[in-house]
Design a protein around this motif. Sequence first.
Motif, PDB file in Angstrom:
ATOM      1  N   TYR A 111       0.852  -1.185   0.000  1.00  0.00           N
ATOM      2  CA  TYR A 111       0.000   0.000   0.000  1.00  0.00           C
ATOM      3  C   TYR A 111       0.889   1.236   0.000  1.00  0.00           C
ATOM      4  N   PHE A 112       0.273   2.412  -0.096  1.00  0.00           N
ATOM      5  CA  PHE A 112       1.046   3.656  -0.146  1.00  0.00           C
ATOM      6  C   PHE A 112       0.416   4.663   0.793  1.00  0.00           C
ATOM      7  N   ASP A 113       1.137   4.966   1.888  1.00  0.00           N
ATOM      8  CA  ASP A 113       0.648   5.928   2.880  1.00  0.00           C
ATOM      9  C   ASP A 113       1.831   6.729   3.392  1.00  0.00           C
ATOM     10  N   GLU A 114       1.986   7.950   2.884  1.00  0.00           N
ATOM     11  CA  GLU A 114       3.095   8.802   3.298  1.00  0.00           C
ATOM     12  C   GLU A 114       2.921   9.338   4.719  1.00  0.00           C
ATOM     13  N   GLY A 115       1.714   9.220   5.274  1.00  0.00           N
ATOM     14  CA  GLY A 115       1.438   9.747   6.596  1.00  0.00           C
ATOM     15  C   GLY A 115       1.985   8.897   7.730  1.00  0.00           C
ATOM     16  N   ILE A 116       2.055   7.582   7.518  1.00  0.00           N
ATOM     17  CA  ILE A 116       2.551   6.667   8.564  1.00  0.00           C
ATOM     18  C   ILE A 116       3.559   5.722   7.903  1.00  0.00           C
ATOM     19  N   ILE A 117       4.834   6.066   8.022  1.00  0.00           N
ATOM     20  CA  ILE A 117       5.856   5.253   7.343  1.00  0.00           C
ATOM     21  C   ILE A 117       6.693   4.436   8.322  1.00  0.00           C
ATOM     22  N   ASP A 118       6.090   4.067   9.415  1.00  0.00           N
ATOM     23  CA  ASP A 118       6.756   3.299  10.458  1.00  0.00           C
ATOM     24  C   ASP A 118       6.581   1.803  10.187  1.00  0.00           C
ATOM     25  N   GLU A 119       7.670   1.065  10.197  1.00  0.00           N
ATOM     26  CA  GLU A 119       7.606  -0.380   9.981  1.00  0.00           C
ATOM     27  C   GLU A 119       6.736  -1.074  11.030  1.00  0.00           C
ATOM     28  N   ASP A 120       6.682  -0.511  12.218  1.00  0.00           N
ATOM     29  CA  ASP A 120       5.820  -1.091  13.260  1.00  0.00           C
ATOM     30  C   ASP A 120       4.355  -1.110  12.830  1.00  0.00           C
ATOM     31  N   GLU A 121       3.933  -0.122  12.052  1.00  0.00           N
ATOM     32  CA  GLU A 121       2.552  -0.099  11.545  1.00  0.00           C
ATOM     33  C   GLU A 121       2.317  -1.274  10.596  1.00  0.00           C
ATOM     34  N   GLU A 122       3.290  -1.593   9.781  1.00  0.00           N
ATOM     35  CA  GLU A 122       3.166  -2.739   8.874  1.00  0.00           C
ATOM     36  C   GLU A 122       3.016  -4.033   9.678  1.00  0.00           C
ATOM     37  N   LYS A 123       3.798  -4.158  10.738  1.00  0.00           N
ATOM     38  CA  LYS A 123       3.714  -5.354  11.592  1.00  0.00           C
ATOM     39  C   LYS A 123       2.355  -5.435  12.277  1.00  0.00           C
ATOM     40  N   ARG A 124       1.831  -4.284  12.694  1.00  0.00           N
ATOM     41  CA  ARG A 124       0.499  -4.256  13.304  1.00  0.00           C
ATOM     42  C   ARG A 124      -0.555  -4.726  12.301  1.00  0.00           C
ATOM     43  N   LEU A 125      -0.433  -4.264  11.065  1.00  0.00           N
ATOM     44  CA  LEU A 125      -1.376  -4.666  10.020  1.00  0.00           C
ATOM     45  C   LEU A 125      -1.275  -6.169   9.729  1.00  0.00           C
ATOM     46  N   GLU A 126      -0.072  -6.692   9.753  1.00  0.00           N
ATOM     47  CA  GLU A 126       0.105  -8.140   9.577  1.00  0.00           C
ATOM     48  C   GLU A 126      -0.612  -8.902  10.689  1.00  0.00           C
ATOM     49  N   ARG A 127      -0.500  -8.399  11.922  1.00  0.00           N
ATOM     50  CA  ARG A 127      -1.188  -9.059  13.049  1.00  0.00           C
ATOM     51  C   ARG A 127      -2.705  -9.028  12.863  1.00  0.00           C
ATOM     52  N   VAL A 128      -3.232  -7.917  12.371  1.00  0.00           N
ATOM     53  CA  VAL A 128      -4.674  -7.828  12.110  1.00  0.00           C
ATOM     54  C   VAL A 128      -5.073  -8.865  11.063  1.00  0.00           C
ATOM     55  N   LEU A 129      -4.296  -8.975   9.995  1.00  0.00           N
ATOM     56  CA  LEU A 129      -4.604  -9.963   8.956  1.00  0.00           C
ATOM     57  C   LEU A 129      -4.492 -11.380   9.495  1.00  0.00           C
ATOM     58  N   HIS A 130      -3.515 -11.636  10.357  1.00  0.00           N
ATOM     59  CA  HIS A 130      -3.376 -12.966  10.973  1.00  0.00           C
ATOM     60  C   HIS A 130      -4.585 -13.312  11.832  1.00  0.00           C
ATOM     61  N   GLU A 131      -5.189 -12.307  12.440  1.00  0.00           N
ATOM     62  CA  GLU A 131      -6.415 -12.557  13.210  1.00  0.00           C
ATOM     63  C   GLU A 131      -7.563 -12.948  12.281  1.00  0.00           C
ATOM     64  N   ILE A 132      -7.602 -12.357  11.104  1.00  0.00           N
ATOM     65  CA  ILE A 132      -8.665 -12.653  10.136  1.00  0.00           C
ATOM     66  C   ILE A 132      -8.431 -14.010   9.481  1.00  0.00           C
ATOM     67  N   LYS A 133      -7.204 -14.256   9.021  1.00  0.00           N
ATOM     68  CA  LYS A 133      -6.847 -15.507   8.344  1.00  0.00           C
ATOM     69  C   LYS A 133      -5.479 -15.957   8.859  1.00  0.00           C
ATOM     70  N   PRO A 134      -5.462 -16.671   9.986  1.00  0.00           N
ATOM     71  CA  PRO A 134      -4.190 -17.022  10.622  1.00  0.00           C
ATOM     72  C   PRO A 134      -3.325 -17.990   9.819  1.00  0.00           C
ATOM     73  N   GLU A 135      -3.897 -18.726   8.899  1.00  0.00           N
ATOM     74  CA  GLU A 135      -3.126 -19.713   8.134  1.00  0.00           C
ATOM     75  C   GLU A 135      -2.351 -19.095   6.970  1.00  0.00           C
ATOM     76  N   VAL A 136      -2.551 -17.816   6.720  1.00  0.00           N
ATOM     77  CA  VAL A 136      -1.925 -17.141   5.577  1.00  0.00           C
ATOM     78  C   VAL A 136      -0.623 -16.467   6.021  1.00  0.00           C
ATOM     79  N   PRO A 137       0.463 -16.665   5.261  1.00  0.00           N
ATOM     80  CA  PRO A 137       1.739 -16.013   5.593  1.00  0.00           C
ATOM     81  C   PRO A 137       1.784 -14.564   5.081  1.00  0.00           C
ATOM     82  N   TRP A 138       1.158 -13.668   5.800  1.00  0.00           N
ATOM     83  CA  TRP A 138       1.031 -12.274   5.380  1.00  0.00           C
ATOM     84  C   TRP A 138       2.351 -11.526   5.441  1.00  0.00           C
ATOM     85  N   SER A 139       2.551 -10.656   4.466  1.00  0.00           N
ATOM     86  CA  SER A 139       3.647  -9.692   4.479  1.00  0.00           C
ATOM     87  C   SER A 139       3.058  -8.362   4.019  1.00  0.00           C
ATOM     88  N   VAL A 140       3.128  -7.357   4.869  1.00  0.00           N
ATOM     89  CA  VAL A 140       2.547  -6.052   4.549  1.00  0.00           C
ATOM     90  C   VAL A 140       3.675  -5.030   4.467  1.00  0.00           C
TER      91      VAL A 140
END
Length: 186
Positions: free
Chosen positions: A63-92
């Motif tokens: 995705y493209f978001d110049e407002g929040i460019i912290d890698e920790d945000e990407e990891k948080r988003l991966e955790r959200v996706l893992h909650e939705i579909k835990p069997e998927v190897p997400w990379s955000v």
Amino acid sequence: MNNIEDIIQSIQDDRWMMDILNAAQQLQLPDWWICAGFVRSKVWDVLHGFDERTVLPDIDVVYFDEGIIDEDEEKRLERVLHEIKPEVPWSVKNEARMHVRNNMDPYSSTEDAIAKFPETATALGVKLNMDGDLILIAPHGVDDLLNMLVRPTPYFAKSNELFTIYKNRVVEKNWSRRWDKIKLDV
């Protein structure tokens, strides 16, 4: 499979892929796409007549978001996706910051970043629009993908240094081990 419409239809007919797209859409990320091997592997599997899908090491959500460019945000988003579909190897990844890691000029959008992926057959993205329709972007077209030709994008073909990075990646990925009909431009 002969064109973009066939690729889109193939993905729409794949419940697993559509479930992944629906999960990613729930994040409501700006300028988001699922890219690279998610599309490429599906097409090559179909063109090779495989009954079983190739296992993917990860599902790349960009995705493209110049407002929040912290890698920790990407990891948080991966955790959200893992909650939705835990069997998927997400990379955000937020492409608004990835140019630094890739030692490139800043990207202007996610599509600009995808256009600068190493191989034309991997420089692809799919997403669901607000109406739930599947959209595919292919900045370099889909001919190489459909012809199973692996060659560098114009960005990676422009210098010997970048072409070497492309060549090393192709050797490392060793796609022809799985898909023996592909042709490599190295």
